[in-house]
Scaffold this motif. Sequence first.
Motif, short mmCIF file in Angstrom:
data_model
loop_
_atom_site.label_atom_id
_atom_site.label_comp_id
_atom_site.label_asym_id
_atom_site.label_seq_id
_atom_site.Cartn_x
_atom_site.Cartn_y
_atom_site.Cartn_z
N GLY A 62 2.77 -32.24 -22.80
CA GLY A 62 1.64 -33.16 -22.91
C GLY A 62 0.72 -32.93 -24.08
O GLY A 62 -0.31 -33.58 -24.21
N VAL A 63 1.06 -32.00 -24.97
CA VAL A 63 0.24 -31.76 -26.16
C VAL A 63 0.48 -32.91 -27.14
O VAL A 63 1.62 -33.18 -27.51
CB VAL A 63 0.59 -30.40 -26.82
CG1 VAL A 63 -0.17 -30.22 -28.12
CG2 VAL A 63 0.32 -29.26 -25.86
N LYS A 64 -0.59 -33.58 -27.52
CA LYS A 64 -0.47 -34.68 -28.46
C LYS A 64 -0.39 -34.13 -29.88
O LYS A 64 -1.17 -33.27 -30.27
CB LYS A 64 -1.66 -35.63 -28.34
CG LYS A 64 -1.73 -36.32 -27.00
CD LYS A 64 -2.80 -37.39 -27.00
CE LYS A 64 -3.04 -38.01 -25.67
NZ LYS A 64 -1.93 -38.45 -24.91
N THR A 65 0.56 -34.61 -30.63
CA THR A 65 0.82 -34.20 -32.02
C THR A 65 0.78 -32.68 -32.23
O THR A 65 -0.06 -32.16 -32.96
CB THR A 65 -0.13 -34.91 -33.01
OG1 THR A 65 -1.48 -34.52 -32.72
CG2 THR A 65 0.01 -36.41 -32.96
N PRO A 66 1.69 -31.94 -31.60
CA PRO A 66 1.72 -30.49 -31.82
C PRO A 66 2.08 -30.19 -33.28
O PRO A 66 2.87 -30.90 -33.89
CB PRO A 66 2.81 -30.01 -30.88
CG PRO A 66 3.65 -31.20 -30.59
CD PRO A 66 2.76 -32.40 -30.72
N ASP A 67 1.46 -29.16 -33.83
CA ASP A 67 1.69 -28.78 -35.23
C ASP A 67 1.81 -27.27 -35.30
O ASP A 67 0.84 -26.57 -35.54
CB ASP A 67 0.53 -29.29 -36.10
CG ASP A 67 0.71 -28.95 -37.56
OD1 ASP A 67 1.81 -28.49 -37.96
OD2 ASP A 67 -0.25 -29.14 -38.33
N ILE A 68 3.01 -26.77 -35.06
CA ILE A 68 3.26 -25.34 -35.04
C ILE A 68 2.94 -24.70 -36.39
O ILE A 68 2.35 -23.62 -36.45
CB ILE A 68 4.73 -25.04 -34.63
CG1 ILE A 68 4.99 -25.45 -33.19
CG2 ILE A 68 5.08 -23.58 -34.87
CD1 ILE A 68 4.28 -24.63 -32.14
N ILE A 69 3.29 -25.37 -37.48
CA ILE A 69 3.08 -24.79 -38.81
C ILE A 69 1.60 -24.75 -39.18
O ILE A 69 1.10 -23.75 -39.66
CB ILE A 69 3.89 -25.56 -39.87
CG1 ILE A 69 5.38 -25.34 -39.62
CG2 ILE A 69 3.50 -25.12 -41.28
CD1 ILE A 69 6.30 -26.16 -40.49
N GLY A 70 0.88 -25.83 -38.91
CA GLY A 70 -0.50 -25.93 -39.38
C GLY A 70 -1.58 -25.57 -38.39
O GLY A 70 -2.75 -25.53 -38.75
N SER A 71 -1.23 -25.29 -37.15
CA SER A 71 -2.26 -25.08 -36.14
C SER A 71 -2.03 -23.80 -35.34
O SER A 71 -1.05 -23.68 -34.59
CB SER A 71 -2.28 -26.29 -35.18
OG SER A 71 -3.04 -26.02 -34.04
N ALA A 72 -2.98 -22.87 -35.46
CA ALA A 72 -2.91 -21.65 -34.65
C ALA A 72 -3.03 -22.00 -33.18
O ALA A 72 -2.42 -21.34 -32.33
CB ALA A 72 -4.03 -20.69 -35.07
N LYS A 73 -3.77 -23.06 -32.86
CA LYS A 73 -3.92 -23.48 -31.47
C LYS A 73 -2.56 -23.90 -30.89
O LYS A 73 -2.23 -23.57 -29.76
CB LYS A 73 -4.91 -24.64 -31.39
CG LYS A 73 -5.23 -25.08 -29.99
CD LYS A 73 -6.29 -26.16 -29.99
CE LYS A 73 -6.55 -26.65 -28.58
NZ LYS A 73 -7.56 -27.69 -28.53
N SER A 74 -1.74 -24.61 -31.67
CA SER A 74 -0.40 -25.01 -31.21
C SER A 74 0.49 -23.78 -31.02
O SER A 74 1.24 -23.69 -30.05
CB SER A 74 0.26 -25.97 -32.20
OG SER A 74 -0.29 -27.26 -32.10
N ARG A 75 0.40 -22.83 -31.96
CA ARG A 75 1.21 -21.60 -31.83
C ARG A 75 0.81 -20.82 -30.58
O ARG A 75 1.66 -20.30 -29.86
CB ARG A 75 1.09 -20.74 -33.08
CG ARG A 75 1.82 -21.34 -34.28
CD ARG A 75 1.88 -20.38 -35.45
NE ARG A 75 0.59 -20.02 -35.98
CZ ARG A 75 -0.11 -20.75 -36.85
NH1 ARG A 75 0.37 -21.89 -37.29
NH2 ARG A 75 -1.27 -20.33 -37.30
N GLU A 76 -0.48 -20.73 -30.31
CA GLU A 76 -0.95 -20.02 -29.12
C GLU A 76 -0.56 -20.76 -27.84
O GLU A 76 -0.22 -20.13 -26.84
CB GLU A 76 -2.45 -19.80 -29.20
CG GLU A 76 -2.82 -18.76 -30.25
CD GLU A 76 -4.31 -18.66 -30.51
OE1 GLU A 76 -5.11 -19.23 -29.75
OE2 GLU A 76 -4.67 -17.99 -31.50
N ALA A 77 -0.57 -22.09 -27.88
CA ALA A 77 -0.13 -22.88 -26.72
C ALA A 77 1.35 -22.63 -26.46
O ALA A 77 1.78 -22.50 -25.31
CB ALA A 77 -0.39 -24.37 -26.94
#
Length: 169
Positions: A62-77
């Motif tokens: 359910g994460v909208k527009t996940p961005d593993i490369i650009g977002s530490a928040k996405s990596r932590e999620a």
Amino acid sequence: MLRRWLVLLALVLAPLAGALTARAHQQKIAISTVALNPRTGMIELAHQVPVHDAEHALAAQGVKTPDIIGSAKSREAFAAYVTRRFLIEIDGQPATPAYVGSEITRGSLWVYQEVPAPAAGRAVVRVNSQILTDVWARQENRVNIGGGTAPVTFIFRLGDDPREAPLAP
């Protein structure tokens, strides 16, 4: 005439190349390593997952527009997701690894975790990797127990039972 033919050929082949590229992104394999670090007294876990697959998992959560490369928040999620999908028990006791960090190398996301090792420095480790099996039924997860040149390797698929191996320095 030749130029027109090459342009037409490029227009015909471009959609095929895009389809092949899209298909190549989903590798459906994750590799985890569980090893004892005698210097720190910690059992270290390293999970390698293709970036594109990790983003698919977050989107499925359910994460909208996940961005593993650009977002530490996405990596932590994604690291939190890994903790839920990777079971580890040490000497029969469930363990919840602490998140150490992450990095991206050559299209792979690496998630690093650790858990205290038993005082004796030896342990029986029981694992079950169900990372991404909720996204793809054909997902294959390899788990290497131990470091060096002779680790014990397990392959997990959707619904597999946990397996165990000794872990020593």
